[in-house]
Design an enzyme around this catalytic site. Structure first.
Site, PDB file in Angstrom:
ATOM      1  N   ASP A  34     -12.120   4.902  -7.774  1.00  0.00           N
ATOM      2  CA  ASP A  34     -11.727   5.198  -6.173  1.00  0.00           C
ATOM      3  C   ASP A  34     -12.622   4.903  -5.370  1.00  0.00           C
ATOM      4  O   ASP A  34     -13.729   4.740  -5.486  1.00  0.00           O
ATOM      5  CB  ASP A  34     -11.674   6.896  -6.376  1.00  0.00           C
ATOM      6  CG  ASP A  34     -10.880   7.458  -5.356  1.00  0.00           C
ATOM      7  OD1 ASP A  34     -10.237   6.969  -4.691  1.00  0.00           O
ATOM      8  OD2 ASP A  34     -11.055   8.902  -5.096  1.00  0.00           O
ATOM      9  N   ASN A  85       0.765   7.128  -6.378  1.00  0.00           N
ATOM     10  CA  ASN A  85       0.563   5.965  -5.573  1.00  0.00           C
ATOM     11  C   ASN A  85       1.700   5.372  -4.956  1.00  0.00           C
ATOM     12  O   ASN A  85       1.709   4.571  -3.957  1.00  0.00           O
ATOM     13  CB  ASN A  85      -0.243   5.060  -6.385  1.00  0.00           C
ATOM     14  CG  ASN A  85      -1.788   5.355  -6.344  1.00  0.00           C
ATOM     15  OD1 ASN A  85      -2.604   4.842  -7.241  1.00  0.00           O
ATOM     16  ND2 ASN A  85      -2.271   6.325  -5.738  1.00  0.00           N
TER      17      ASN A  85
HETATM   18  C1  FPP Z   1      -8.467   3.893  -5.390  1.00  0.00           C
HETATM   19  O1  FPP Z   1      -8.933   3.597  -4.100  1.00  0.00           O
HETATM   20  C2  FPP Z   1      -7.855   2.521  -6.030  1.00  0.00           C
HETATM   21  C3  FPP Z   1      -6.607   2.169  -6.178  1.00  0.00           C
HETATM   22  C4  FPP Z   1      -5.468   3.223  -5.995  1.00  0.00           C
HETATM   23  C5  FPP Z   1      -6.070   1.003  -6.617  1.00  0.00           C
HETATM   24  C6  FPP Z   1      -7.120   0.256  -7.629  1.00  0.00           C
HETATM   25  C7  FPP Z   1      -6.739  -1.304  -7.584  1.00  0.00           C
HETATM   26  C8  FPP Z   1      -7.719  -2.231  -7.816  1.00  0.00           C
HETATM   27  C9  FPP Z   1      -9.204  -1.927  -8.066  1.00  0.00           C
HETATM   28  C10 FPP Z   1      -7.274  -3.648  -7.696  1.00  0.00           C
HETATM   29  C11 FPP Z   1      -6.412  -4.076  -8.919  1.00  0.00           C
HETATM   30  C12 FPP Z   1      -6.935  -3.847 -10.335  1.00  0.00           C
HETATM   31  C13 FPP Z   1      -6.840  -4.264 -11.388  1.00  0.00           C
HETATM   32  C14 FPP Z   1      -7.230  -3.877 -12.764  1.00  0.00           C
HETATM   33  C15 FPP Z   1      -6.798  -5.882 -11.207  1.00  0.00           C
HETATM   34  P1  FPP Z   1      -8.270   4.300  -3.001  1.00  0.00           P
HETATM   35  O2  FPP Z   1      -7.021   3.214  -2.428  1.00  0.00           O
HETATM   36  O3  FPP Z   1      -7.708   5.785  -3.090  1.00  0.00           O
HETATM   37  O4  FPP Z   1      -9.556   4.467  -1.668  1.00  0.00           O
HETATM   38  P2  FPP Z   1      -9.649   5.885  -0.920  1.00  0.00           P
HETATM   39  O5  FPP Z   1      -9.696   7.004  -1.576  1.00  0.00           O
HETATM   40  O6  FPP Z   1     -11.022   5.512  -0.321  1.00  0.00           O
HETATM   41  O7  FPP Z   1      -8.442   5.810   0.105  1.00  0.00           O
END
Ligand code: FPP
Length: 249
Positions: A23, A71
């Protein structure tokens, strides 16, 4: 910056399965005055470092929460960019998975993914299916309530058809009807970015998991952070409902 946590990790007391709620990508990007997708792209670097560290240590299962059912409610542009990032990461990292004997597994509602992502996942899971080192489990379009509901429906069908009766229901039967049926429960669950939530992740499976929260935003998470989480885990006493004296000997 002091000694590395790597030497502090006790190789004889490793958690068999570590699950991570990655996150903070969006906030990381915003702090740098960039678009959210810039955070996701840098999140891939953290994924690479973490996978490598876990495999080097000899962790058996590493589960990453890459995309939740919820998501899908994000803006279309962010979803599309995340899907493309998944495909391009699998393209660029399959060789690393092969070189490190890592087997890729997915959990989640694969049917809901765009077909290019689904087929890429399928090809990579097939290609790595002979690897017998670490299992890297990607949770994609996954939510625990969806998974539990699906398991309940399939058990209810078996009861309706007479294959099972309600008396047969037990915890093992439920575990064996989840997406994670061949995966042991996580012993350590890590969430980054200073949020203290489980967000519909592996609710059944984390019944006895140790929870570890760090303020580090996911794109900044590196090997040292994983070692720190494992050391923290190793210094806890896991009692599984028993008292201290029963578990110490
Ligand atoms: C959460 O941060 C992250 C995600 C919803 C996506 C995770 C994806 C990756 C790290 C890239 C691809 C993964 C792989 C395994 C190749 P957020 O967007 O919720 O951050 P925020 O809470 O600060 O808005």
């Amino acid at each position: 910056m002091g000694t590395s946590n790597k030497e502090q990790v006790d190789r004889n007391k490793l958690p068999k399965h570590i699950a991570i709620i990655m996150d903070g990508n969006g906030r990381w990007a915003k702090k740098k005055g960039n678009e959210r997708i810039f955070g996701h792209k840098n999140g891939v670097k953290a994924v690479r470092d973490t996978v490598e560290a876990a495999a080097e240590l000899g962790i058996s299962f590493l589960t990453l929460y890459a995309f939740s059912t919820e998501n899908w409610n994000r803006p279309r542009t962010e979803i599309d960019a995340l899907m493309s990032l998944l495909v391009s990461t699998l393209d660029s990292e399959t060789k690393t998975l092969m070189d490190n004997n890592i087997r890729l597994i997915t959990i989640g509602d694969m049917e809901s993914l765009p077909s290019r992502v689904r087929s890429k996942m399928q090809r990579t899971t097939e290609k790595t299916s002979g690897n017998d080192g670490m299992r890297l489990v990607l949770a994609l379009s996954y939510s625990s309530r969806w998974e539990l509901l699906d398991a309940m429906k399939s058990l209810a069908k078996k009861i309706e058809s007479g294959e099972l009766t309600s008396r047969d229901l037990n915890c093992d039967l439920i575990s064996n009807n989840l997406q994670t049926k061949d995966i042991p429960d996580p012993e350590l669950l890590i969430r980054t970015s200073g949020e203290y939530r489980i967000s519909n992740f592996l609710l059944w499976q984390i019944a006895y998991a140790e929870l570890y929260f760090t303020d580090t935003l996911w794109p900044d998470f590196r090997k040292e952070d994983l070692y720190a989480a494992i050391c923290n885990f190793q210094n806890r006493e896991r009692r599984f409902g028993k008292i201290s004296e029963q578990v110490i000997s």
